[in-house]
Structure formats: structure tokens, C-alpha cells
Design a protein around this motif. Structure first.
Motif, short mmCIF file in Angstrom:
data_model
loop_
_atom_site.label_atom_id
_atom_site.label_comp_id
_atom_site.label_asym_id
_atom_site.label_seq_id
_atom_site.Cartn_x
_atom_site.Cartn_y
_atom_site.Cartn_z
N CYS A 237 -10.78 -95.57 -14.41
CA CYS A 237 -11.82 -94.75 -15.04
C CYS A 237 -11.46 -94.36 -16.47
N LEU A 238 -10.21 -94.04 -16.71
CA LEU A 238 -9.80 -93.68 -18.07
C LEU A 238 -10.04 -94.87 -19.01
N ASP A 239 -9.62 -96.04 -18.58
CA ASP A 239 -9.83 -97.25 -19.36
C ASP A 239 -11.32 -97.46 -19.64
N MET A 240 -12.14 -97.33 -18.60
CA MET A 240 -13.58 -97.53 -18.73
C MET A 240 -14.20 -96.52 -19.69
N HIS A 241 -13.87 -95.26 -19.53
CA HIS A 241 -14.54 -94.23 -20.32
C HIS A 241 -14.08 -94.16 -21.76
N VAL A 242 -12.87 -94.57 -22.04
CA VAL A 242 -12.43 -94.70 -23.43
C VAL A 242 -13.24 -95.80 -24.10
N SER B 90 -15.57 -87.61 -8.35
CA SER B 90 -15.77 -88.48 -7.18
C SER B 90 -15.33 -89.90 -7.48
N TRP B 91 -15.78 -90.43 -8.61
CA TRP B 91 -15.37 -91.79 -8.99
C TRP B 91 -13.84 -91.88 -9.12
N ASN B 92 -13.24 -90.89 -9.77
CA ASN B 92 -11.78 -90.90 -9.94
C ASN B 92 -11.08 -91.01 -8.61
N ARG B 93 -11.48 -90.21 -7.66
CA ARG B 93 -10.81 -90.20 -6.36
C ARG B 93 -10.98 -91.53 -5.64
N LEU B 94 -12.16 -92.12 -5.74
CA LEU B 94 -12.40 -93.41 -5.09
C LEU B 94 -11.60 -94.54 -5.75
N ALA C 257 -11.32 -85.69 -17.30
CA ALA C 257 -11.17 -85.67 -15.84
C ALA C 257 -10.34 -86.86 -15.38
N SER C 258 -10.59 -88.02 -15.95
CA SER C 258 -9.83 -89.22 -15.57
C SER C 258 -8.36 -89.08 -15.92
N GLN C 259 -8.06 -88.45 -17.05
CA GLN C 259 -6.66 -88.17 -17.39
C GLN C 259 -6.03 -87.25 -16.35
N LEU C 260 -6.71 -86.16 -16.05
CA LEU C 260 -6.17 -85.17 -15.12
C LEU C 260 -5.96 -85.76 -13.72
N LYS D 39 -23.64 -97.72 -4.52
CA LYS D 39 -24.91 -97.71 -5.23
C LYS D 39 -25.44 -96.28 -5.37
N THR D 40 -25.32 -95.48 -4.32
CA THR D 40 -25.79 -94.10 -4.38
C THR D 40 -25.05 -93.30 -5.44
N LEU D 41 -23.72 -93.45 -5.48
CA LEU D 41 -22.95 -92.75 -6.50
C LEU D 41 -23.27 -93.32 -7.88
N GLY D 42 -23.47 -94.62 -7.95
CA GLY D 42 -23.88 -95.24 -9.22
C GLY D 42 -25.22 -94.71 -9.70
#
Length: 159
Positions: free
Chosen positions: A51-56, A132-136, A42-45, A16-19
């Protein structure tokens, strides 16, 4: 979801905090188109499929042209991005793949030509948050599309 740790269940307060940080970043003065491009790159890298799916899908819902989404991986060579967008993508790459020398002065100067101090600060936070999201999500191996209905991403019609 995968058989790995479900961070949404195990540490909901931290999620929730990161959200909340993500929402604050979205509410900043940073152009949503630039934020979308940075989230995708960033999600690609980072190799974050979720995350890539979500952000596209988010980019498409925000009106981004599909060809530009396809060109994010080749942004340096593509004529489809403005100098400001390219400066944001360069900073994204530098902050995502930090080397021993950090962000080169030339790259910083280029970003400052296009962004005010506030915008540059907002951009840096946006890049930090997506990393941060990518790593999680890489750790948890959350499946692409797993939360589409919850986030309204099914409206992008990218099945």
C-alpha cells in the motif's frame, strides 16, 4: 504475488466491495491531496509495503511534490504541510493506532476547526478504508509494485 493467500482470487466479491468503498471515498468531497497523505501515513504506520508503494505512486500521479511525500513520516516537524493537512494526519494516526482512550477531544476539536462534519466523516471513512486494505495486504504479503500495470501506476516512473 507472494506464496500467501491471494485475496483477489479467494474472495473476489469481498475485494470488490472494499474496492467499491475505496472508489466512493475517492469520489467524495475530501481533497485528493489530503486523501493521498492519509493513505501514505496509515500505510507507513501499519508497515504495509504494498500500500505504501501504491499510494506514493498515486500521490505523484496526482501532482504531489516528492519532497512532501518524503516528509510524511516527519509531518509534525515539517514546514511543508498546512494546518488542515496536519489535522488530517493527526486524526489518521489516532484512528490507525487507537489507544484505550480513543480520539482525544483536543485532537477532535482541531480536526473540526478545519473540516466540516461531512468532510470529517469522509476523512474518517477514508482512514478506515486504508486501514482495512493495509491489514489485508500485510496478511497476504502482496509484493510492492505487483499490480502497477493493472492500476496504471507504472506511469509514475518510480522504479
Amino acid at each position: 504475488m507472494s506464496n500467501r493467500v491471494n485475496l483477489f482470487q479467494t474472495v473476489p466479491a469481498l475485494i470488490k466491495t472494499l474496492g467499491d468503498a475505496s472508489q466512493a471515498s475517492h469520489a467524495s468531497s475530501l481533497d485528493i491531496g489530503i486523501k493521498n497523505l492519509v493513505d501514505i501515513r496509515a500505510s507507513q504506520l501499519n508497515g504495509c509495503a504494498f500500500c505504501l508503494d501504491m499510494h506514493v505512486k498515486q500521490a505523484k500521479l496526482h501532482g504531489e511534490r516528492e519532497l512532501r511525500i518524503y516528509h510524511v513520516a516527519i509531518w509534525r516537524e515539517s514546514p511543508l504541510f498546512t494546518a488542515k493537512e496536519k489535522a488530517a494526519l493527526a486524526l489518521c494516526e489516532a484512528l490507525t493506532k487507537l489507544d484505550a482512550h480513543g480520539v482525544p477531544d483536543e485532537l477532535y476539536r482541531e480536526a473540526r476547526e478545519h473540516f466540516s462534519e461531512v468532510e470529517l466523516s469522509e476523512l474518517a471513512f477514508s482512514i478506515a478504508i486504508i486501514n482495512s486494505w493495509n491489514r489485508l495486504m500485510v496478511l497476504s504479503q502482496t509484493l510492492p509494485g505487483a499490480l502497477d500495470k493493472a492500476y496504471g501506476l507504472d506511469r509514475a516512473h518510480l522504479e
